[in-house]
Design a protein around this motif. Sequence first.
Motif, PDB file in Angstrom:
ATOM      1  N   ARG A  59       0.822  -1.212   0.000  1.00  0.00           N
ATOM      2  CA  ARG A  59       0.000   0.000   0.000  1.00  0.00           C
ATOM      3  C   ARG A  59       0.856   1.263   0.000  1.00  0.00           C
ATOM      4  O   ARG A  59       0.473   2.280  -0.576  1.00  0.00           O
ATOM      5  N   VAL A  60       1.988   1.209   0.648  1.00  0.00           N
ATOM      6  CA  VAL A  60       2.906   2.344   0.645  1.00  0.00           C
ATOM      7  C   VAL A  60       3.693   2.380  -0.653  1.00  0.00           C
ATOM      8  O   VAL A  60       3.842   3.426  -1.292  1.00  0.00           O
ATOM      9  N   PHE A  61       4.214   1.223  -1.030  1.00  0.00           N
ATOM     10  CA  PHE A  61       5.064   1.113  -2.221  1.00  0.00           C
ATOM     11  C   PHE A  61       4.330   1.557  -3.482  1.00  0.00           C
ATOM     12  O   PHE A  61       4.914   2.239  -4.340  1.00  0.00           O
ATOM     13  N   GLU A  62       3.068   1.211  -3.607  1.00  0.00           N
ATOM     14  CA  GLU A  62       2.298   1.507  -4.817  1.00  0.00           C
ATOM     15  C   GLU A  62       2.328   2.979  -5.177  1.00  0.00           C
ATOM     16  O   GLU A  62       2.329   3.343  -6.353  1.00  0.00           O
ATOM     17  N   PHE A  63       2.374   3.855  -4.170  1.00  0.00           N
ATOM     18  CA  PHE A  63       2.310   5.291  -4.417  1.00  0.00           C
ATOM     19  C   PHE A  63       3.650   5.982  -4.176  1.00  0.00           C
ATOM     20  O   PHE A  63       3.714   7.199  -4.022  1.00  0.00           O
ATOM     21  N   ALA A  64       4.730   5.202  -4.170  1.00  0.00           N
ATOM     22  CA  ALA A  64       6.050   5.767  -3.883  1.00  0.00           C
ATOM     23  C   ALA A  64       6.672   6.462  -5.086  1.00  0.00           C
ATOM     24  O   ALA A  64       7.700   7.128  -4.952  1.00  0.00           O
ATOM     25  N   GLY A  65       6.101   6.290  -6.269  1.00  0.00           N
ATOM     26  CA  GLY A  65       6.623   6.935  -7.460  1.00  0.00           C
ATOM     27  C   GLY A  65       7.416   6.002  -8.345  1.00  0.00           C
ATOM     28  O   GLY A  65       7.873   4.926  -7.920  1.00  0.00           O
TER      29      GLY A  65
END
Length: 484
Positions: A38-44
């Motif tokens: 969930r964090v990684f998906e929006f890390a760029g």
Amino acid sequence: MNVRATEAEAARERPDSDAGDAGRSVAALIARARAAQRVFEFAGQDALDTAAAAAAWAVMEPARNRQLAELSVRDTGLDNADDKFRKNFRKTLGLLRDLHGQKTCGVIARDAATGIVEIARAVGVVAAVTPSTNPAATPLNKIVNALKCGNAVIVAPSPKGFSSCALLIEFIHEQFAKAGVPRDLVQMLPAPISKAATAELMRQADLVVATGSQANVRMAAASGTPAFGVGAGNVASIVTASADLHDAAHKIARSKTFDNATSCSSENSVVIEDAVYTPMLAELAACGGVLLDAAQKARLQAAMWVNGKLSDACTAKSAAAIARVAGLDEIAAREPAFLMVEESGFGSDYPFSGEKLAPVLTVYRAASFDAACDLVRGVYAYMGAGHSVGLHSTDPDQAVLAGSTLPVARVIVNQAHCLATGGNFDNGLPFSLSMGCGTWGRNNFSGNLNFHQYLNITRVAYPVEERVRELDDVLGDFFRRYGR
């Protein structure tokens, strides 16, 4: 938020949701994967690219690659380490080529004419089911694709491939630590690998990508989770009268012997036009092929199939080793590169017409190109429909005809088939170790599995100027021919 993720979490909170040990064990892996994803998906994009590169380098570094290749052969008893080493490196290098510069998060396309904006979105947690024949290369391919698209991945290796997969993930976690990538993005099922645990992983994940046995592919399709699976291999190659026989023989031999023919893309049969049958056999013999007589063929058949199933004693072994198992010591003494048997039929009464997972090549004679295509249709009706066909010919129209009439997703022209089908540096197919076989092979896709299958696409639709077509614009041709 992913709807399936929310439903899965709610199910885990119900006391009766995961009664078995497998369910609880898998649920714990899934929970850690979701938290990281969930964090990684929006890390760029840079974070996604870094994670994919870290996983790739974990295997491409020569010392680690050699260790994985040798462990794979030791623990599975399949193939040979040198070919494993080459496959691990080249397949990953090719995958990185395909992924380089690809945008896999955020806005990836805008079309002013249609008012459509496309946004790449991750699928979530990927269940990667992998075979013993490629215990490092196949999971790595899936891991790199999944990470590139912002996903987490949990690998379900074959029992024989467990130790190789465990070492692979240990290497990946080492690279993750250097690059600051969360280790829970890549996990695997714990030992002992069981069907129950694999089935639970399929059920609880957001996407299943299954490579290997048709039993695993069918289990993936029945899991209730969106799934990509592959069809059965049993590749045939056609050699026409116009072919460069020397070139064709060397490419077929190279393909047939690579990794002891364990690739689903390795030729199992060659169909030779009658006009060049004898000289083509001579060229294959010059490449190390040994043609067995009828009595020798019968002994080989008895050794290769025991109670109707391929024998482990012959699967993925060298041609000389297989000959010795069959009691053909005089053939083994010649150190053949591959064995050849002549055949005229196909189906369950002709086991050599099926997939052999060994350096044994079935040879058919055909009166013409059309007759060769008919033979291939018959063979594929028994096994291998949808996968690929090889063609050695200088007539470009024959390639298009084969692609238009045979039940195949790929026609590989004048190439070493097992090296080309999954992408190569001298053709345009995507690098992959999982080839879709379309509806012919009971698959839901017919391309080479690549990063596109690991993405969702959200489409934003803006209003554009209304464009309503007149009825005659769209039905005018029909009206002119048949009236209103």
